[in-house]
Scaffold this active site. Structure first.
Site, PDB file in Angstrom:
ATOM      1  N   HIS A 143     -33.168 -11.764   3.302  1.00 49.44           N
ATOM      2  CA  HIS A 143     -33.958 -11.894   2.068  1.00 49.44           C
ATOM      3  C   HIS A 143     -33.876 -10.650   1.173  1.00 49.44           C
ATOM      4  O   HIS A 143     -33.630 -10.743  -0.023  1.00 49.44           O
ATOM      5  CB  HIS A 143     -35.428 -12.156   2.391  1.00 49.44           C
ATOM      6  CG  HIS A 143     -35.656 -13.322   3.314  1.00 49.44           C
ATOM      7  ND1 HIS A 143     -34.894 -14.458   3.273  1.00 49.44           N
ATOM      8  CD2 HIS A 143     -36.561 -13.523   4.298  1.00 49.44           C
ATOM      9  CE1 HIS A 143     -35.334 -15.310   4.189  1.00 49.44           C
ATOM     10  NE2 HIS A 143     -36.333 -14.761   4.833  1.00 49.44           N
TER      11      HIS A 143
ATOM     12  N   ASP B 145     -30.950 -19.255   2.599  1.00 49.98           N
ATOM     13  CA  ASP B 145     -31.857 -18.119   2.554  1.00 49.98           C
ATOM     14  C   ASP B 145     -32.940 -18.569   1.594  1.00 49.98           C
ATOM     15  O   ASP B 145     -32.710 -18.629   0.386  1.00 49.98           O
ATOM     16  CB  ASP B 145     -31.150 -16.865   2.013  1.00 49.98           C
ATOM     17  CG  ASP B 145     -32.098 -15.673   2.058  1.00 49.98           C
ATOM     18  OD1 ASP B 145     -33.258 -15.819   1.626  1.00 49.98           O
ATOM     19  OD2 ASP B 145     -31.689 -14.602   2.531  1.00 49.98           O
ATOM     20  N   HIS B 146     -34.112 -18.927   2.119  1.00 47.72           N
ATOM     21  CA  HIS B 146     -35.056 -19.634   1.256  1.00 47.72           C
ATOM     22  C   HIS B 146     -35.538 -18.760   0.095  1.00 47.72           C
ATOM     23  O   HIS B 146     -36.032 -19.268  -0.894  1.00 47.72           O
ATOM     24  CB  HIS B 146     -36.215 -20.237   2.053  1.00 47.72           C
ATOM     25  CG  HIS B 146     -37.271 -19.273   2.484  1.00 47.72           C
ATOM     26  ND1 HIS B 146     -37.112 -18.443   3.555  1.00 47.72           N
ATOM     27  CD2 HIS B 146     -38.496 -18.999   1.985  1.00 47.72           C
ATOM     28  CE1 HIS B 146     -38.202 -17.705   3.701  1.00 47.72           C
ATOM     29  NE2 HIS B 146     -39.064 -18.013   2.761  1.00 47.72           N
TER      30      HIS B 146
HETATM   31  C1  BG6 Z   1     -38.832 -15.901   7.194  1.00 44.30           C
HETATM   32  C2  BG6 Z   1     -39.123 -14.910   8.277  1.00 44.30           C
HETATM   33  O1  BG6 Z   1     -37.460 -15.969   6.948  1.00 44.30           O
HETATM   34  O2  BG6 Z   1     -39.505 -15.516   6.001  1.00 44.30           O
HETATM   35  C3  BG6 Z   1     -40.613 -14.798   8.505  1.00 44.30           C
HETATM   36  O3  BG6 Z   1     -38.482 -15.314   9.481  1.00 44.30           O
HETATM   37  C4  BG6 Z   1     -41.329 -14.492   7.216  1.00 44.30           C
HETATM   38  O4  BG6 Z   1     -40.908 -13.793   9.483  1.00 44.30           O
HETATM   39  C5  BG6 Z   1     -40.916 -15.476   6.117  1.00 44.30           C
HETATM   40  O5  BG6 Z   1     -42.732 -14.607   7.450  1.00 44.30           O
HETATM   41  C6  BG6 Z   1     -41.484 -15.058   4.783  1.00 44.30           C
HETATM   42  O6  BG6 Z   1     -41.266 -16.066   3.841  1.00 44.30           O
HETATM   43  P1  BG6 Z   1     -42.230 -16.281   2.609  1.00 44.30           P
HETATM   44  O7  BG6 Z   1     -41.597 -17.381   1.834  1.00 44.30           O
HETATM   45  O8  BG6 Z   1     -43.576 -16.629   3.155  1.00 44.30           O
HETATM   46  O9  BG6 Z   1     -42.262 -14.975   1.863  1.00 44.30           O
END
Ligand code: BG6
Length: 487
Positions: free
Chosen positions: A237, A174-175
Site C-alpha cells: 500500500h 492492492d485495494h
Molecule cells: C490490509 C492489511 O491490506 O490493509 C491490514 O493487511 C490493514 O492489516 C488494512 O488493516 C488496512 O486497510 P484500510 O482500507 O482499512 O486502510
C-alpha cells in the site's frame, strides 16, 4: 453502466475477506444496477455447505458490514438470489466436477476466479482450474495480497499462476489503488496544470505519507506475526501511494503505461542496507495503552502472551527516490497499528519562501503544504499564508484552501473493492499490480528485512494510542522537519 454478464467464482467464500469486503462490495454494485440480472456469484471453499446456507451466511454478513442506510430488503433478496455455493477442495479432487458443470452451463460469460485464500493455495488452485478445463479467453484470476512474504516466495507464486494464466488475465489486488482519493491523485497531478509544474525538487521540500490505524492484530495474529508492518502495509500500500505521488506522467491511462511509470519509481528507491538502517528506519511494537479512551492490551498479550515476538507493528522510514525530479527530497513514511486514530494522508511540503519582507513579529514563514486526505474525511487542502484580518498590522497565519469531497460531491463513497471487482470484469488492469512491480517492491523490502534481521535490538515499544515510538519523531526532527501536526 452495467458490466457484461459474469460468473464470479470466489475461493475462500466463507473467509473473513469475502464476508467483510467482497460480498458487501458486490451487493452495492448490484444495488446500483451495475450487475446484470443473469450474473452469478459462486462461492467455493472446503466447508460443506448448501447454497441456502451460504445465502443465509451472506445475509448476516451484509447486515453486519453494509451501512444500515444502504440495506434495501428487496435489493438484498434480489442479490442473494444470485449467490450459489460449491464445496471444493483446493488441494484435492472433490467439488471440481460440480464447479465445472455449473460454469459450463454458461460458457460465454466473463469468468473471474477470485482467490481470497491463503497465498499457499494460489498455485494449487490455478493448476486445478487448468486441469479441469476451466480456463479460457473469458477467464481472469484475482490474487489478494500478500503475494508471498519475500521475493523468493512471490516469484514462486507468480511462476505457478503464470504457468496457467497469461499476465493479461492476472489481476493482483492492492485495494489502496481502488480508494477514491488514491485515484484522485492521478486527477490532481495530471488533470491540473498548477501542481505538476511545481512537482519536483526545486519547489518541494519533502513528502510525508502516514497510514494510521487504531485496530490491533484482531483475529489475524497467526498471519500478522509472520508478517509485520513492513510486509503488511509498506511493501504494497505505502509503496503504491509513493509511486503515484512520485511517478512521471504516463503516456495514457492504459494499464501498462501507468504500471511502467510506477515500476520506474520502485526501481529508483534507494535500498536501505545495514549501514543506514539506524538513521533512516524505526520499528515499533505496541504495548498496552488506550485508544479512543478504551484501554487495550499490548501486542504480546494479543498474540496470547508471546514475549519473544520481534514483529513490528509500526514502521517509520526516510526514503529516497533517486531520480532528477526527486534528488534530495526525502519521503518520510509511517504506518502502524493501535495509533490514536484511523487517518491516512499524503503531505507535500513546499520549500519555505527564500526571504521574508514581513517583520519577524508577523509570525514567521510557514511553508505551503498540500495535504491529501485519503481516509476518513476524504479531501484535499492547501495551506497558504494569509494576513490576519484587522487593523493590527501585517500579522500572518496559515489558512486552508479546503475541499471536502463529501461536501463537494454529496454522494456515497464506494469502497475500494467495488471499483476493483468491476474493473476485473471489464478487463481493466490499470489499478492492479503487474508481476514486475510486486517483485521489485519485494526485492527492496527484502534488503531492509535483512538489515533489520542483522540487528540485535527488538522493535521499540510504544503505548497503544500514541503515534509510535519517540524515535519516529526524532527520525524526522533530526532533519529539522516535523510530522504534519494536525494529526
Ligand atoms: C490490509 C492489511 O491490506 O490493509 C491490514 O493487511 C490493514 O492489516 C488494512 O488493516 C488496512 O486497510 P484500510 O482500507 O482499512 O486502510
Amino acid at each position: 453502466i452495467p458490466v457484461s454478464s459474469f460468473d464470479y467464482v470466489v475461493f475462500g467464500a466463507t473467509g473473513d475477506l469475502t464476508q467483510r469486503k467482497l460480498l458487501p462490495a458486490l451487493y452495492q454494485r448490484f444495488r446500483d444496477g451495475q450487475i446484470p440480472e443473469s450474473s452469478r456469484i459462486i462461492g467455493a471453499s472446503r466447508t460443506e455447505l448448501g447454497t441456502e446456507d451460504f445465502r443465509a451466511r451472506a445475509r448476516d454478513a451484509l447486515l453486519s458490514f453494509v451501512p444500515a442506510g444502504d440495506i434495501d430488503e428487496a435489493k438484498l433478496r434480489g442479490f442473494l438470489d444470485h449467490l450459489f455455493y460449491v464445496a471444493v477442495d483446493a488441494l484435492g479432487e472433490d467439488g471440481w466436477g460440480e464447479l465445472k458443470r455449473m460454469l459450463d452451463e454458461r460458457p460465454d460469460r466473463i469468468r473471474p476466479f477470485y482467490l481470497a485464500t491463503s497465498p499457499d493455495l494460489y498455485g494449487a488452485i490455478c493448476r486445478s482450474l487448468d486441469r479441469h478445463g476451466l480456463i479460457g479467453e473469458n477467464t481472469r484470476v484475482v490474487l489478494e495480497k500478500p503475494i508471498g512474504k519475500d521475493l523468493k516466495s512471490a516469484r514462486a507464486i507468480n511462476d505457478a499462476v503464470g504457468a496457467v494464466f497469461p499476465e493479461s488475465q492476472i489481476f493482483r489486488i492492492d485495494h489502496y489503488l481502488g480508494k477514491e482519493t488514491v485515484q484522485n491523485l492521478l486527477a490532481l497531478r495530471f488533470a491540473n496544470t498548477i501542481f505538476e509544474r511545481l512537482w519536483n525538487a526545486d519547489v518541494i521540500d519533502h513528502v510525508q505519507i502516514t497510514v494510521g490505524e487504531t485496530v490491533g492484530v484482531e483475529g489475524r495474529a497467526g498471519y500478522y506475526d509472520t508478517s509485520g508492518a513492513l510486509r503488511d502495509m509498506v511493501q504494497n500500500h505505502i509503496l503504491q501511494l509513493l509511486c503515484l505521488t512520485a511517478m512521471e506522467s504516463p503516456i495514457s491511462l492504459d494499464a501498462d503505461s501507468v504500471r511502467d511509470e510506477k515500476l520506474k519509481v520502485l526501481r529508483a528507491l534507494k535500498p536501505i542496507t545495514a549501514a543506514d538502517v539506524q538513521t533512516v528506519t524505526v520499528r515499533g511494537q505496541y504495548a498496552a495503552g488506550a485508544v479512543g479512551g478504551q484501554p487495550v492490551t499490548g501486542y504480546q498479550t494479543d498474540l496470547g502472551d508471546h514475549p519473544s515476538s520481534r514483529t513490528e507493528t509500526f514502521v517509520a522510514l526516510k526514503l529516497e527516490v533517486r531520480t532528477w525530479r526527486w534528488a534530495g527530497v526525502p519521503f518520510y513514511v509511517r504506518t502502524g497499528k493501535r495509533l490514536p486514530k484511523k487517518h491516512s494522508e499524503i503531505v507535500v511540503q513546499f520549500r519555505a519562501s527564500p526571504f521574508s519582507i514581513f517583520p519577524s513579529e508577523s509570525f514567521g514563514r510557514e511553508p505551503n503544504r498540500l495535504v491529501i486526505r485519503l481516509q476518513p474525511e476524504e479531501g484535499m487542502k492547501l495551506e497558504v499564508m494569509t494576513k490576519d484580518p484587522g487593523p493590527g498590522g501585517m500579522r500572518l497565519r496559515p489558512t486552508n484552501l479546503d475541499i471536502s469531497f463529501e461536501e463537494a460531491f454529496k454522494q456515497r463513497y464506494p469502497d475500494a473493492y467495488e471499483r476493483l471487482l468491476m474493473d476485473v470484469v471489464r478487463g481493466n488492469a490499470t489499478l492492479f499490480m503487474r508481476r514486475d512491480e510486486v517483485e521489485v517492491a519485494w526485492a527492496w523490502a527484502d534488503t531492509l528485512l535483512k538489515a533489520w534481521a542483522e540487528r540485535p535490538e527488538p522493535p521499540r515499544p510504544y503505548a497503544a494510542g500514541s503515534w509510535g515510538p519517540t524515535a519516529a519523531i526524532a527520525l524526522i526532527e533530526r532533519d529539522g522537519r516535523t510530522w504534519h501536526e494536525e494529526l
